[in-house]
Design a protein around this motif. Sequence first.
Motif, PDB file in Angstrom:
ATOM      1  N   LEU A 186       9.953  41.279  12.363  1.00  0.00           N
ATOM      2  CA  LEU A 186      10.948  39.987  11.539  1.00  0.00           C
ATOM      3  C   LEU A 186      11.759  38.836  12.726  1.00  0.00           C
ATOM      4  CD1 LEU A 186      11.697  39.544   9.171  1.00  0.00           C
ATOM      5  CD2 LEU A 186      13.926  40.766   9.470  1.00  0.00           C
ATOM      6  N   VAL A 187      12.116  38.524  13.833  1.00  0.00           N
ATOM      7  CA  VAL A 187      12.032  37.920  14.143  1.00  0.00           C
ATOM      8  C   VAL A 187      11.703  36.409  14.494  1.00  0.00           C
ATOM      9  CG1 VAL A 187      13.410  36.961  16.380  1.00  0.00           C
ATOM     10  CG2 VAL A 187      14.423  39.118  15.118  1.00  0.00           C
ATOM     11  N   PRO A 188      10.503  36.568  15.069  1.00  0.00           N
ATOM     12  CA  PRO A 188       9.215  35.864  15.418  1.00  0.00           C
ATOM     13  C   PRO A 188       8.827  34.848  13.856  1.00  0.00           C
ATOM     14  CG  PRO A 188       8.715  37.542  16.736  1.00  0.00           C
ATOM     15  CD  PRO A 188       9.819  37.783  15.518  1.00  0.00           C
ATOM     16  N   VAL A 189       8.591  35.912  12.871  1.00  0.00           N
ATOM     17  CA  VAL A 189       8.514  35.398  11.594  1.00  0.00           C
ATOM     18  C   VAL A 189       9.592  34.600  10.970  1.00  0.00           C
ATOM     19  CG1 VAL A 189       8.169  35.887   8.686  1.00  0.00           C
ATOM     20  CG2 VAL A 189       7.076  37.501  10.833  1.00  0.00           C
ATOM     21  N   MET A 190      11.081  35.406  10.789  1.00  0.00           N
ATOM     22  CA  MET A 190      11.782  34.324  10.853  1.00  0.00           C
ATOM     23  C   MET A 190      12.156  32.961  11.738  1.00  0.00           C
ATOM     24  SD  MET A 190      13.423  35.916   8.626  1.00  0.00           S
ATOM     25  CE  MET A 190      15.540  36.164   8.695  1.00  0.00           C
ATOM     26  N   ILE A 191      11.599  33.293  12.644  1.00  0.00           N
ATOM     27  CA  ILE A 191      11.572  31.825  14.006  1.00  0.00           C
ATOM     28  C   ILE A 191      10.807  31.120  13.133  1.00  0.00           C
ATOM     29  CG2 ILE A 191      11.370  31.134  15.580  1.00  0.00           C
ATOM     30  CD1 ILE A 191      12.514  33.398  17.075  1.00  0.00           C
ATOM     31  N   GLY A 192       9.044  31.018  12.458  1.00  0.00           N
ATOM     32  CA  GLY A 192       8.668  30.579  12.081  1.00  0.00           C
ATOM     33  C   GLY A 192       8.680  29.970  10.505  1.00  0.00           C
ATOM     34  N   VAL A 193       9.352  30.863   9.786  1.00  0.00           N
ATOM     35  CA  VAL A 193       9.031  29.750   8.254  1.00  0.00           C
ATOM     36  C   VAL A 193      10.415  29.236   8.374  1.00  0.00           C
ATOM     37  CG1 VAL A 193       7.721  31.966   7.391  1.00  0.00           C
ATOM     38  CG2 VAL A 193      10.411  32.565   7.032  1.00  0.00           C
ATOM     39  N   PHE A 194      11.503  29.145   9.106  1.00  0.00           N
ATOM     40  CA  PHE A 194      12.602  28.528   8.892  1.00  0.00           C
ATOM     41  C   PHE A 194      12.104  27.500  10.020  1.00  0.00           C
ATOM     42  CE2 PHE A 194      14.638  32.332   6.718  1.00  0.00           C
ATOM     43  CZ  PHE A 194      14.792  32.106   5.394  1.00  0.00           C
ATOM     44  N   ALA A 195      12.757  27.847  11.178  1.00  0.00           N
ATOM     45  CA  ALA A 195      12.800  26.788  12.402  1.00  0.00           C
ATOM     46  C   ALA A 195      11.696  26.108  12.431  1.00  0.00           C
ATOM     47  CB  ALA A 195      13.002  27.547  13.705  1.00  0.00           C
ATOM     48  N   ILE A 196      10.241  26.663  13.068  1.00  0.00           N
ATOM     49  CA  ILE A 196       9.069  25.861  13.171  1.00  0.00           C
ATOM     50  C   ILE A 196       8.805  25.293  12.127  1.00  0.00           C
ATOM     51  CG2 ILE A 196       6.998  26.239  14.226  1.00  0.00           C
ATOM     52  CD1 ILE A 196       7.779  27.899  15.421  1.00  0.00           C
ATOM     53  N   ALA A 197       8.791  25.499  10.658  1.00  0.00           N
ATOM     54  CA  ALA A 197       8.471  24.514   9.521  1.00  0.00           C
ATOM     55  C   ALA A 197       9.153  23.653   9.877  1.00  0.00           C
ATOM     56  CB  ALA A 197       8.565  25.425   8.339  1.00  0.00           C
ATOM     57  N   SER A 385      11.426  34.078  20.676  1.00  0.00           N
ATOM     58  CA  SER A 385      10.198  34.839  19.546  1.00  0.00           C
ATOM     59  C   SER A 385       9.284  35.849  20.808  1.00  0.00           C
ATOM     60  CB  SER A 385       9.068  33.989  19.695  1.00  0.00           C
ATOM     61  OG  SER A 385       9.560  33.350  18.158  1.00  0.00           O
ATOM     62  N   PHE A 386       9.526  34.608  21.855  1.00  0.00           N
ATOM     63  CA  PHE A 386       9.220  36.121  23.655  1.00  0.00           C
ATOM     64  C   PHE A 386       9.297  37.325  23.710  1.00  0.00           C
ATOM     65  CE2 PHE A 386       8.489  36.990  28.050  1.00  0.00           C
ATOM     66  CZ  PHE A 386       6.926  36.747  27.926  1.00  0.00           C
ATOM     67  N   GLY A 396       2.496  33.367  18.752  1.00  0.00           N
ATOM     68  CA  GLY A 396       1.983  32.762  18.019  1.00  0.00           C
ATOM     69  C   GLY A 396       1.926  33.238  16.454  1.00  0.00           C
ATOM     70  N   VAL A 397       2.447  34.460  16.501  1.00  0.00           N
ATOM     71  CA  VAL A 397       3.312  34.459  15.288  1.00  0.00           C
ATOM     72  C   VAL A 397       4.155  33.927  14.523  1.00  0.00           C
ATOM     73  CG1 VAL A 397       4.341  36.234  14.204  1.00  0.00           C
ATOM     74  CG2 VAL A 397       2.625  37.285  15.582  1.00  0.00           C
ATOM     75  N   ALA A 398       5.202  33.396  15.436  1.00  0.00           N
ATOM     76  CA  ALA A 398       6.214  32.550  15.280  1.00  0.00           C
ATOM     77  C   ALA A 398       5.225  31.168  14.773  1.00  0.00           C
ATOM     78  CB  ALA A 398       7.208  32.039  16.153  1.00  0.00           C
ATOM     79  N   LEU A 399       4.653  30.216  15.541  1.00  0.00           N
ATOM     80  CA  LEU A 399       3.905  29.598  15.159  1.00  0.00           C
ATOM     81  C   LEU A 399       2.967  29.698  13.916  1.00  0.00           C
ATOM     82  CD1 LEU A 399       2.100  27.914  19.108  1.00  0.00           C
ATOM     83  CD2 LEU A 399       4.316  27.219  17.739  1.00  0.00           C
ATOM     84  N   ALA A 400       2.283  30.775  13.730  1.00  0.00           N
ATOM     85  CA  ALA A 400       1.545  31.046  12.415  1.00  0.00           C
ATOM     86  C   ALA A 400       2.643  30.825  11.473  1.00  0.00           C
ATOM     87  CB  ALA A 400       0.208  32.204  13.126  1.00  0.00           C
TER      88      ALA A 400
END
Length: 481
Positions: A186-197, A385-386, A396-400
């Motif tokens: 969940l954490v990498p997904v959250m980082i991706g859809v909120f922070a990296i987006a 994420s790491f 990679g999950v966070a970036l995707a």
Amino acid sequence: MVIVGSAVFGLFIGAIPGLTATMATALLVPVTFYMDPVPAVAAMVTASAMAMFAGDIPSALLRMPGTPASAAYTDDAYALTKKGRAHVALCICLLTSAIGGIFGAIVLSVFAPPLAMIALKFSSFEYFWLCLLGLTTSAFIMQGSPIKGIISLALGLLVSTIGIDAVSGVPRFTFDSSALIGGVSLVPVMIGVFAIAEILRFYAHRDPKLALEQAELKGVFSGQAGILWRQRKAIAQGNILGTIIGIVPGAGADIAAWVSYSLAKKFSKNPQEYGRGSEEGLAAAGAANNAAVSGAYVPALVFGIPGDAITAIVIGVLFMKGVNPGPTIFLNNPATVYGIFMAFILANLLMIPLGWVAIRCGRSILKVKLSILMPIILMFCMVGSFAVDNTITAVGVALAFGVLGNFMEENGIPIAPFVLGIVLCPLVEQNFLTSMMKSGGSLIAFFDRPIAAVLGVITLPIWASPIIAMLRRQNSRSHRV
């Protein structure tokens, strides 16, 4: 001294996107080896409570939730910041977090044994209805087109099925990749859809309106008494609901924040404000997440059953100290138990002055140009994420998911139902399949137990309400013809 030190540590960890309250607690374990039981648990209690609030700081200033529980009301907090009311948003989060934590601590100290007895009556049948009810609340948090909201929820449900089926052990959607066997964290997904987006959106548009110089962090407590009084019902709902959900083993602050926010919107007189800067939504969810942290200690102390990941770590520490959580802890170690209760109250009282300092320190963020700040945040996102499972796959999950989150935002697809689907779908699926195996495939078993029957009676009408409303509209049209 232990409480103050762990409070500062918790504020630092929680304010960094991706470093959760659970991680803050886990990092304190080696430090507690040479402590007595009370200061050891007090350090963890304080760090987790502070991290829960600190996650709201990047959530409000940068639209990047520091902890998963902050994601429920990120849009509202950031909307207030864009209106120049960042100090209002953060102070609501601060005060309601402290109120929720103190309320949960009082409930923990007064009603722990009877409440834990109720929690122990929950089997897979009750968990299924409870999680399904939580999933139902996605209908209340959808903004804009219902179709786009359903698409978002469906994407979340799809992502949650990646990995090995917890019941049958069959790999699903792993594409023969060993890195995906454990599923998507969940954490990498959250980082991706909120922070990296958000970072991608900034570099794509370079919108000068996103600059934070206009946000104010002065007069943090100004007018807060009136706001808290106006939102007293939302705070009371968040306190009660967060404590109850926290008591249920496995639920946690994330689900408490989402459910409280959703129900507050459902019964609000101004539901159109939600997602656009609702003080009511902030108050309800902010109180719920910290109340849930306190509530999770009820089954942990009374029966030795962890209410969430944080209390699982705490139980392990207590065992190392020779203190066995369970009914006998009140007889054999009463000083330890009531020391823990007092640590809860002190930690949440200390949250107010230290939280104020943390909010004022947010000025340093506001003074930095976003073109300089965004790469620094991206670095923290990669580290966070790491740190989840020490693999490059998580990065990679966070970036995707950052790319996916940016695509969803650009096309008006809401993020909230997507995240809610990822959080709750595994619990719904696992408890449903487990219940079906217990009952031999009989659906009647879902209504055999009293608590399950009550939850089912509450949930099914909510699911049926859109169909009933559609039939009523068709009936009224036919009468007009």
